[in-house]
Design a protein around this motif. Structure first.
Motif, PDB file in Angstrom:
ATOM      1  N   MET A   1       0.834  -1.191   0.000  1.00 51.13           N
ATOM      2  CA  MET A   1       0.000   0.000   0.000  1.00 51.13           C
ATOM      3  C   MET A   1       0.876   1.251   0.000  1.00 51.13           C
ATOM      4  N   ASN A   2       0.322   2.319  -0.483  1.00 54.96           N
ATOM      5  CA  ASN A   2       1.004   3.606  -0.536  1.00 54.96           C
ATOM      6  C   ASN A   2       0.197   4.611   0.267  1.00 54.96           C
ATOM      7  N   LYS A   3       0.661   4.861   1.483  1.00 60.71           N
ATOM      8  CA  LYS A   3      -0.075   5.751   2.377  1.00 60.71           C
ATOM      9  C   LYS A   3       0.198   7.195   2.003  1.00 60.71           C
ATOM     10  N   LEU A   4      -0.881   7.977   1.933  1.00 58.12           N
ATOM     11  CA  LEU A   4      -0.780   9.393   1.629  1.00 58.12           C
ATOM     12  C   LEU A   4      -1.120  10.223   2.860  1.00 58.12           C
ATOM     13  N   TYR A   5      -0.438  11.335   2.994  1.00 58.54           N
ATOM     14  CA  TYR A   5      -0.725  12.340   4.009  1.00 58.54           C
ATOM     15  C   TYR A   5      -1.490  13.452   3.314  1.00 58.54           C
ATOM     16  N   ILE A   6      -2.614  13.858   3.872  1.00 64.34           N
ATOM     17  CA  ILE A   6      -3.412  14.950   3.329  1.00 64.34           C
ATOM     18  C   ILE A   6      -3.413  16.044   4.390  1.00 64.34           C
ATOM     19  N   GLY A   7      -2.785  17.158   4.084  1.00 62.26           N
ATOM     20  CA  GLY A   7      -2.617  18.212   5.072  1.00 62.26           C
ATOM     21  C   GLY A   7      -3.301  19.504   4.690  1.00 62.26           C
ATOM     22  N   ASN A   8      -3.150  20.490   5.574  1.00 65.06           N
ATOM     23  CA  ASN A   8      -3.752  21.817   5.443  1.00 65.06           C
ATOM     24  C   ASN A   8      -5.271  21.734   5.380  1.00 65.06           C
ATOM     25  N   LEU A   9      -5.832  20.853   6.199  1.00 62.32           N
ATOM     26  CA  LEU A   9      -7.280  20.693   6.243  1.00 62.32           C
ATOM     27  C   LEU A   9      -7.888  21.579   7.320  1.00 62.32           C
ATOM     28  N   SER A  10      -9.055  22.089   7.028  1.00 66.73           N
ATOM     29  CA  SER A  10      -9.817  22.829   8.029  1.00 66.73           C
ATOM     30  C   SER A  10     -10.282  21.846   9.096  1.00 66.73           C
ATOM     31  N   GLU A  11     -10.493  22.334  10.303  1.00 69.70           N
ATOM     32  CA  GLU A  11     -10.963  21.423  11.355  1.00 69.70           C
ATOM     33  C   GLU A  11     -12.405  20.978  11.134  1.00 69.70           C
ATOM     34  N   ASN A  12     -13.099  21.579  10.154  1.00 71.40           N
ATOM     35  CA  ASN A  12     -14.485  21.207   9.856  1.00 71.40           C
ATOM     36  C   ASN A  12     -14.610  20.131   8.784  1.00 71.40           C
ATOM     37  N   VAL A  13     -13.504  19.696   8.217  1.00 71.52           N
ATOM     38  CA  VAL A  13     -13.527  18.693   7.143  1.00 71.52           C
ATOM     39  C   VAL A  13     -14.026  17.352   7.691  1.00 71.52           C
ATOM     40  N   THR A  14     -14.801  16.655   6.865  1.00 65.83           N
ATOM     41  CA  THR A  14     -15.322  15.342   7.248  1.00 65.83           C
ATOM     42  C   THR A  14     -14.794  14.278   6.293  1.00 65.83           C
ATOM     43  N   VAL A  15     -14.863  13.033   6.733  1.00 59.31           N
ATOM     44  CA  VAL A  15     -14.434  11.909   5.894  1.00 59.31           C
ATOM     45  C   VAL A  15     -15.243  11.846   4.599  1.00 59.31           C
ATOM     46  N   PRO A  16     -16.579  12.001   4.628  1.00 61.00           N
ATOM     47  CA  PRO A  16     -17.317  11.964   3.357  1.00 61.00           C
ATOM     48  C   PRO A  16     -16.870  13.040   2.356  1.00 61.00           C
ATOM     49  N   GLU A  17     -16.429  14.194   2.836  1.00 59.88           N
ATOM     50  CA  GLU A  17     -15.943  15.227   1.920  1.00 59.88           C
ATOM     51  C   GLU A  17     -14.637  14.787   1.255  1.00 59.88           C
ATOM     52  N   LEU A  18     -13.756  14.164   2.018  1.00 54.87           N
ATOM     53  CA  LEU A  18     -12.504  13.659   1.436  1.00 54.87           C
ATOM     54  C   LEU A  18     -12.787  12.537   0.446  1.00 54.87           C
ATOM     55  N   GLU A  19     -13.712  11.647   0.790  1.00 51.59           N
ATOM     56  CA  GLU A  19     -14.086  10.570  -0.132  1.00 51.59           C
ATOM     57  C   GLU A  19     -14.650  11.146  -1.423  1.00 51.59           C
ATOM     58  N   THR A  20     -15.460  12.188  -1.321  1.00 53.84           N
ATOM     59  CA  THR A  20     -16.049  12.824  -2.501  1.00 53.84           C
ATOM     60  C   THR A  20     -14.968  13.409  -3.403  1.00 53.84           C
ATOM     61  N   ILE A  21     -13.976  14.062  -2.816  1.00 53.21           N
ATOM     62  CA  ILE A  21     -12.884  14.637  -3.621  1.00 53.21           C
ATOM     63  C   ILE A  21     -12.158  13.537  -4.389  1.00 53.21           C
ATOM     64  N   PHE A  22     -11.802  12.463  -3.710  1.00 54.04           N
ATOM     65  CA  PHE A  22     -11.089  11.365  -4.382  1.00 54.04           C
ATOM     66  C   PHE A  22     -11.975  10.726  -5.451  1.00 54.04           C
ATOM     67  N   ASN A  23     -13.258  10.557  -5.164  1.00 55.92           N
ATOM     68  CA  ASN A  23     -14.166   9.964  -6.154  1.00 55.92           C
ATOM     69  C   ASN A  23     -14.381  10.898  -7.341  1.00 55.92           C
ATOM     70  N   ASP A  24     -14.516  12.216  -7.091  1.00 60.75           N
ATOM     71  CA  ASP A  24     -14.714  13.175  -8.187  1.00 60.75           C
ATOM     72  C   ASP A  24     -13.521  13.190  -9.139  1.00 60.75           C
ATOM     73  N   TRP A  25     -12.320  13.021  -8.609  1.00 64.66           N
ATOM     74  CA  TRP A  25     -11.114  13.014  -9.435  1.00 64.66           C
ATOM     75  C   TRP A  25     -10.751  11.603  -9.893  1.00 64.66           C
ATOM     76  N   LYS A  26     -11.634  10.642  -9.577  1.00 65.68           N
ATOM     77  CA  LYS A  26     -11.459   9.241 -10.000  1.00 65.68           C
ATOM     78  C   LYS A  26     -10.129   8.653  -9.516  1.00 65.68           C
ATOM     79  N   ILE A  27      -9.798   8.952  -8.261  1.00 71.40           N
ATOM     80  CA  ILE A  27      -8.591   8.406  -7.644  1.00 71.40           C
ATOM     81  C   ILE A  27      -9.027   7.365  -6.623  1.00 71.40           C
ATOM     82  N   PRO A  28      -8.713   6.095  -6.873  1.00 78.39           N
ATOM     83  CA  PRO A  28      -9.136   5.046  -5.942  1.00 78.39           C
ATOM     84  C   PRO A  28      -8.346   5.101  -4.632  1.00 78.39           C
ATOM     85  N   PHE A  29      -8.990   4.673  -3.572  1.00 79.49           N
ATOM     86  CA  PHE A  29      -8.320   4.567  -2.273  1.00 79.49           C
ATOM     87  C   PHE A  29      -8.753   3.272  -1.624  1.00 79.49           C
ATOM     88  N   SER A  30      -7.929   2.765  -0.734  1.00 77.97           N
ATOM     89  CA  SER A  30      -8.211   1.500  -0.064  1.00 77.97           C
ATOM     90  C   SER A  30      -8.479   1.784   1.405  1.00 77.97           C
TER      91      SER A  30
END
Length: 101
Positions: A1-30
C-alpha cells in the motif's frame, strides 16, 4: 500500500468530503480515511495512483477555503529529528552544549 498524508485541512472537514474529492477526481483509495484535526491519511492501491493523487490534488483542490496538500506519508522513525539552538554565546564550548542536550 502507498499511504498518503493529506494536510492543510480545516478542522471542519469530514471523511465523506474527502471521499467525494477522491471519487470526483477518480482516484481510488483502499480502506478508510484516518482523519485528525488538520490532516488525514489514506492508502492508495499502488504507487501510480498515489503519484496521480499527489500531482492532481496537492495545492489544486480547495476545501473549506484552504488548498489541501497531498504527499507521501513518512513514518515517524524516518523523519528528521533536528533542533535549532539560537543565541549561543561565542565562548561556549561544544562539550558543554552537547552535555545540555
Amino acid at each position: 500500500m502507498n499511504k498518503l498524508y493529506i494536510g492543510n485541512l480545516s478542522e471542519n472537514v469530514t471523511v465523506p468530503e474527502l471521499e467525494t474529492i477522491f471519487n470526483d477526481w477518480k482516484i481510488p483509495f483502499s480502506g478508510q480515511f484516518l482523519l485528525k484535526t488538520g490532516y488525514a491519511f489514506v492508502d492508495c492501491p499502488d504507487e501510480n495512483w498515489a503519484m496521480k493523487a499527489i500531482d492532481t490534488l496537492s495545492g489544486q483542490v480547495e476545501l473549506h477555503g484552504k488548498h489541501i496538500e497531498v504527499e507521501h506519508s513518512v513514518p515517524k522513525r524516518q523523519r528528521s529529528r533536528k533542533i535549532q539552538i539560537r543565541n549561543i554565546p561565542p565562548h561556549m564550548q561544544w562539550e558543554v552544549l552537547n552535555g545540555l542536550l
